[in-house]
Design an enzyme around this catalytic site. Structure first.
Site, PDB file in Angstrom:
ATOM      1  N   SER A  43       0.879  -1.162  -0.088  1.00  0.00           N
ATOM      2  CA  SER A  43      -0.168  -0.097  -0.014  1.00  0.00           C
ATOM      3  C   SER A  43       0.986   1.240  -0.259  1.00  0.00           C
ATOM      4  CB  SER A  43      -1.152  -0.142   1.153  1.00  0.00           C
ATOM      5  OG  SER A  43      -2.011   0.693   1.041  1.00  0.00           O
ATOM      6  N   HIS A  86      -7.625  -5.865   0.167  1.00  0.00           N
ATOM      7  CA  HIS A  86      -6.321  -4.757   0.348  1.00  0.00           C
ATOM      8  C   HIS A  86      -5.482  -5.446   1.354  1.00  0.00           C
ATOM      9  CE1 HIS A  86      -4.054  -1.273  -0.137  1.00  0.00           C
ATOM     10  NE2 HIS A  86      -4.298  -1.024   0.922  1.00  0.00           N
TER      11      HIS A  86
HETATM   12  C1  GCU Z   1      -5.285   4.936   1.498  1.00  0.00           C
HETATM   13  C2  GCU Z   1      -4.857   5.498   0.265  1.00  0.00           C
HETATM   14  C3  GCU Z   1      -3.958   4.761  -0.417  1.00  0.00           C
HETATM   15  C4  GCU Z   1      -2.813   3.779   0.156  1.00  0.00           C
HETATM   16  C5  GCU Z   1      -3.800   3.401   1.366  1.00  0.00           C
HETATM   17  C6  GCU Z   1      -2.672   2.565   2.355  1.00  0.00           C
HETATM   18  O1  GCU Z   1      -6.378   3.947   0.955  1.00  0.00           O
HETATM   19  O2  GCU Z   1      -5.784   6.230  -0.423  1.00  0.00           O
HETATM   20  O3  GCU Z   1      -3.199   5.596  -1.410  1.00  0.00           O
HETATM   21  O4  GCU Z   1      -2.457   2.967  -0.550  1.00  0.00           O
HETATM   22  O5  GCU Z   1      -4.338   4.232   2.020  1.00  0.00           O
HETATM   23  O6  GCU Z   1      -1.696   3.081   2.543  1.00  0.00           O
HETATM   24  O7  GCU Z   1      -3.225   1.873   3.010  1.00  0.00           O
END
Ligand code: GCU
Length: 425
Positions: free
Chosen positions: A265, A406
């Site tokens: 992420s 995710h």
């Molecule tokens: C949010 C953000 C993402 C990122 C994510 C994370 O959702 O919008 O760009 O990758 O956080 O780091 O968990």
């Protein structure tokens, strides 16, 4: 309090709702993706075409690197900052039921009255010489990756998080192993790999405040925030990874190892930028890194440049805001970030239910970066169509989209290990 500070505070307090609103209102319909034209990876800004690896390395690669620094992640000031000290603060050759070596290293930086310590936790399998080492940031402190009572508890940038055992900026025993689901340490070691992890908040707390992270160590007299073309948090986190690499390359017990950088992420965005800027990372893995990571910025699908700059402006250079709803004018796109890693193996992973990260845009970055891998006689992701779920592709570039949300799962790790073995062992 100054009006600007007040406005920032109000925006920060609103940002979670802005963020969830943005997630809800984003485009998730492939038919609504507007046509876009990507900047050509192999055409210099003066229009000349690159046809060989020499010109790529001498001309186009530095040009792209500099554009990403200037317009996206921000430049790191030139001043050198040497660690004040690097010490092994704990070591055992009887870790994990006597199967592993454990080493905890503290790398400290000092400037005036400021001090930052990057704590590195390393496990190495006992029966393997010079094992390739996975290296990656964690979100909740080194102790969160495994229930091992000898791991030093972190000082955390967040105040309180009962779920993660963090109280008054300090992790407690309850936080041990809280994220073990994302870190199958024993399985990684059993496959002959080592693992090194660092808490990202050691380098730069994940908040819109430029007084407490590593950036502040580089300020000129009177400076209180990075200039418009200077580093945000992603570049700061990638700087931290390079400092850990400095340590490894200087410690005789590590310097013959290969390094596989993995990030999830926002930390996947940092891993890609670290892999692009520091060629000592032998393999680079992006797990669900999305916008500002592997996903193409020009695709209006899931998170967009405007959305990320609204919720997380401090992750990037201020200059990146020029491209809100204006991606066409960005001189780069994220396929060029992947190309900067060539010819080293790179792996991009997506998750089917993580549409916010735009799995197709993540795949296409790899696909379009392939032209640079071809210059080196390497195979990227030749098909313009992503593979089906749970059908990994392992060429010199790897890709999979797995079922699920995710996250980082055992399935992801299994693919990273197969891919890394193919390239390093
Ligand atoms: C949010 C953000 C993402 C990122 C994510 C994370 O959702 O919008 O760009 O990758 O956080 O780091 O968990």
């Amino acid at each position: 309090m100054k009006t600007t500070q007040l406005i920032i505070l109000i925006i920060m307090s609103l940002s979670p709702s802005i963020h969830s609103l943005a997630q809800k209102n984003a485009n998730y319909d492939e038919n609504k993706v507007r046509e876009y034209q990507l900047p050509d990876v192999l055409t210099l800004q003066n229009g000349n075409k690159i046809t060989n690896t020499r010109d790529w390395e001498k001309k186009r690669r530095p040009e792209i690197l500099s554009l990403f620094e200037q317009e996206v992640y921000g430049r790191i000031p030139n001043a050198k900052l040497q660690p004040f000290s690097s010490k092994v603060i704990e070591e055992s050759d009887e870790a994990l039921n006597n199967t592993a070596l454990r080493k905890q290293i503290a790398i400290t930086f000092k400037k005036d009255d400021k001090e930052i310590t990057i704590n590195v936790l390393v496990y190495l399998p006992k029966n393997v010489e010079n094992p390739p080492i996975f290296i990656g940031y964690n979100f909740y402190g080194n102790q969160s990756i495994i229930a091992d009572e000898n791991v030093i508890l972190t000082r955390a940038w967040i105040d309180n998080n009962a779920e993660f055992g963090i109280d008054n900026h300090q992790a407690n025993d309850a936080s041990r192993g809280k994220r073990a689901n994302r870190w199958p340490v024993e399985k990684i070691l059993a496959q002959g790999f080592g693992l090194a992890t660092i808490y990202y908040g050691d380098v730069d707390p994940d908040k819109n405040d430029f007084s407490d992270g590593i950036q502040s160590f580089f300020y000129k007299k009177g400076q209180t925030a990075p200039a418009d073309n200077e580093w945000g948090a992603i570049a700061a986190w990638s700087w931290g990874l390079s400092r850990v690499m400095d340590y490894f390359k200087n410690d005789q017990s590590f310097n013959d190892s290969k390094y596989i950088l993995m990030g999830h992420s926002r930390l996947g965005k940092a891993a890609l930028w670290a892999g692009a800027t520091d060629e000592r990372f032998d393999i680079v893995i992006s797990n669900d890194s999305g916008c500002g990571g592997a996903a193409l910025s020009r695709r209006n699908y899931g998170e967009t440049v405007a959305a990320i700059n609204q919720s997380f402006p401090y992750w990037f250079a201020n200059n990146f805001e020029k491209y809100n709803l204006n991606e066409t004018n960005l001189p780069v796109d994220q396929h060029m970030l992947i190309a900067l890693i060539a010819p080293r193996p790179v792996y991009i992973a997506s998750a089917e239910s993580d549409q916010w990260a735009d799995p197709k845009g993540e795949y296409l970055s790899g696909h379009y970066a392939g032209i640079v891998y071809s210059l080196y006689g390497k195979t990227g992701l030749p098909s313009p169509t992503p593979p089906s779920v749970n059908q990994p592709v392992h060429n010199d570039m790897g890709y999979h989209i797995r079922t699920g949300i995710h996250d980082v799962t055992d399935y992801d790790w299994e693919q990273y290990m197969v891919f890394s073995k193919k390239h390093l062992m």
